[in-house]
Enzyme design. Structure first.
Site, PDB file in Angstrom:
ATOM      1  N   SER A 199     -11.285  10.454   9.935  1.00  0.00           N
ATOM      2  CA  SER A 199     -11.356   9.258  10.792  1.00  0.00           C
ATOM      3  C   SER A 199     -12.769   8.677  10.813  1.00  0.00           C
ATOM      4  CB  SER A 199     -10.882   9.585  12.210  1.00  0.00           C
ATOM      5  OG  SER A 199     -11.681  10.595  12.767  1.00  0.00           O
TER       6      SER A 199
ATOM      7  N   HIS B 161       0.103   0.196   0.114  1.00  0.00           N
ATOM      8  CA  HIS B 161      -0.953   0.932   0.843  1.00  0.00           C
ATOM      9  C   HIS B 161      -1.175   0.243   2.188  1.00  0.00           C
ATOM     10  CE1 HIS B 161      -1.886   3.739  -2.375  1.00  0.00           C
ATOM     11  NE2 HIS B 161      -1.452   2.770  -3.161  1.00  0.00           N
TER      12      HIS B 161
ATOM     13  N   GLN C 102      -2.985 -12.943  -0.273  1.00  0.00           N
ATOM     14  CA  GLN C 102      -2.615 -13.110  -1.683  1.00  0.00           C
ATOM     15  C   GLN C 102      -2.203 -14.543  -1.985  1.00  0.00           C
ATOM     16  OE1 GLN C 102       0.458 -10.418  -3.030  1.00  0.00           O
ATOM     17  NE2 GLN C 102       0.143 -10.960  -5.174  1.00  0.00           N
TER      18      GLN C 102
ATOM     19  N   ARG D  84      -3.931   6.224  -7.200  1.00  0.00           N
ATOM     20  CA  ARG D  84      -3.791   5.217  -8.260  1.00  0.00           C
ATOM     21  C   ARG D  84      -4.748   5.407  -9.428  1.00  0.00           C
ATOM     22  NH1 ARG D  84       1.265   3.378  -7.150  1.00  0.00           N
ATOM     23  NH2 ARG D  84       1.408   2.667  -5.000  1.00  0.00           N
TER      24      ARG D  84
END
Ligand SMILES: Cc1cc2nc3c(=O)[nH]c(=O)nc-3n(C[C@H](O)[C@H](O)[C@H](O)COP(=O)(O)OP(=O)(O)OC[C@H]3O[C@@H](n4cnc5c(N)ncnc54)[C@H](O)[C@@H]3O)c2cc1C
Length: 258
Positions: free
Chosen positions: A81, A106, A113, A209
């Site tokens: 955190s 995610h 976008q 990824r």
């Protein structure tokens, strides 16, 4: 018709760190994101040193001395955190709609976008998947298929524009035509997206990824992001190593999923 061969990433924003005037403590980090994460971690145990001068009667302790040692311990112990206070914003371009479909899974990132409903895509570019060599039979098939799709897009756009010509709002007319015509564009259509995320979310993204099992295009993007973040904040991303996995790069760390 333009064909992108690799993603382009641009760092749009990083934080500043002002410190707290009333706390007699300074990080040795000159990277704001690293100093913020360190300050946030130290507030948990008040490890600013006995002379930090905080009010409230709590007992202060010395703690680790350097930002590098401090954050290495945070990564080792998985106190994730603390990493959420360090934030970067990137612009990604030259990426496919297929990639962004994976990216937006995610959930701890913020996104803006390019809209295919508002933007006329009659001359949109396409993104060549990394597995297709830049020339040869597969490339010609890809190029011809994209050209056909673009041609069909333009035809359908004109047809729907004609069909909705009585719609009084010009914006709605355009939107109705574009949102319909875009259904003919392939996953390879190029898009642009602004993504904001904290160090914990970027680390999670990189681990998933930039791995061997990730899809090829998003893996290239994740490696680029990792390189940019390693430059930005080596104490928060320096634990990753990038290796050649036989023609493509992957990233690994001993501190997974913080
Ligand atoms: C190699 C690969 C193959 C994939 N294949 C497919 C596929 O075939 N089909 C498909 O649909 N998806 C697929 N995905 C996407 C995958 O299922 C995830 O949606 C994506 O990787 C985002 O991961 P995440 O949910 O851990 O990340 P984030 O959304 O970034 O979340 C990070 C972490 O926060 C916690 N978290 C977030 N939201 C919640 C919640 N609601 N409840 C509890 N904990 C939460 C979890 O610990 C999570 O790991 C694939 C991903 C990879 C990397």
């Amino acid at each position: 018709m333009h064909i992108f061969r690799e993603p382009k990433i641009t760092l749009l924003a990083a934080q500043t760190y002002t410190g707290a005037e009333h706390v007699n403590w300074q990080s040795d980090a000159d990277v704001p994101a690293q100093a913020i994460a360190e300050f946030a971690g130290r507030i948990c145990y008040l490890s600013f040193g006995p002379d930090a001068g905080l009010e409230g009667g709590h007992k202060l302790i010395p703690g680790r001395t350097t930002n590098q040692a401090y954050l290495a311990n945070i990564l080792r112990t998985g106190h994730g955190s603390v990493l959420e206070h360090a934030v970067w914003t990137f612009l990604f371009e030259g990426i496919s709609r297929a990639l962004t479909h994976e990216l937006v899974r995610h959930r701890h990132f913020s996104y803006s976008q390019l809209s295919q409903r508002y933007v006329d895509e009659s001359d949109v570019a396409f993104v060549l998947p990394p597995e297709i060599p830049p020339e040869g039979e597969a490339f010609e098939l890809f190029r011809a298929s994209c050209e056909r799709a673009l041609d069909d897009y333009r035809k359908l756009l004109a047809m729907i524009e004609e069909q909705v010509k009585d719609e009084p709002s010009a914006t709605l007319r355009r939107k109705r035509a574009r949102q319909t015509a875009r259904s003919l564009l392939p996953n390879a259509a190029e898009t642009k997206i602004v993504v904001t995320g904290n160090a914990r979310a970027w680390r999670h993204f990189i681990e998933l990824r930039a791995s061997e099992s990730a899809e090829a295009e998003i893996r290239v993007l994740a490696i680029k992001v990792l390189r940019a973040l390693q430059q930005q904040a080596p104490n928060l991303f320096g634990d990753y190593t990038i290796r050649d996995a036989g023609g493509y790069e992957v990233a690994e760390t001993q501190y997974r999923s913080v």
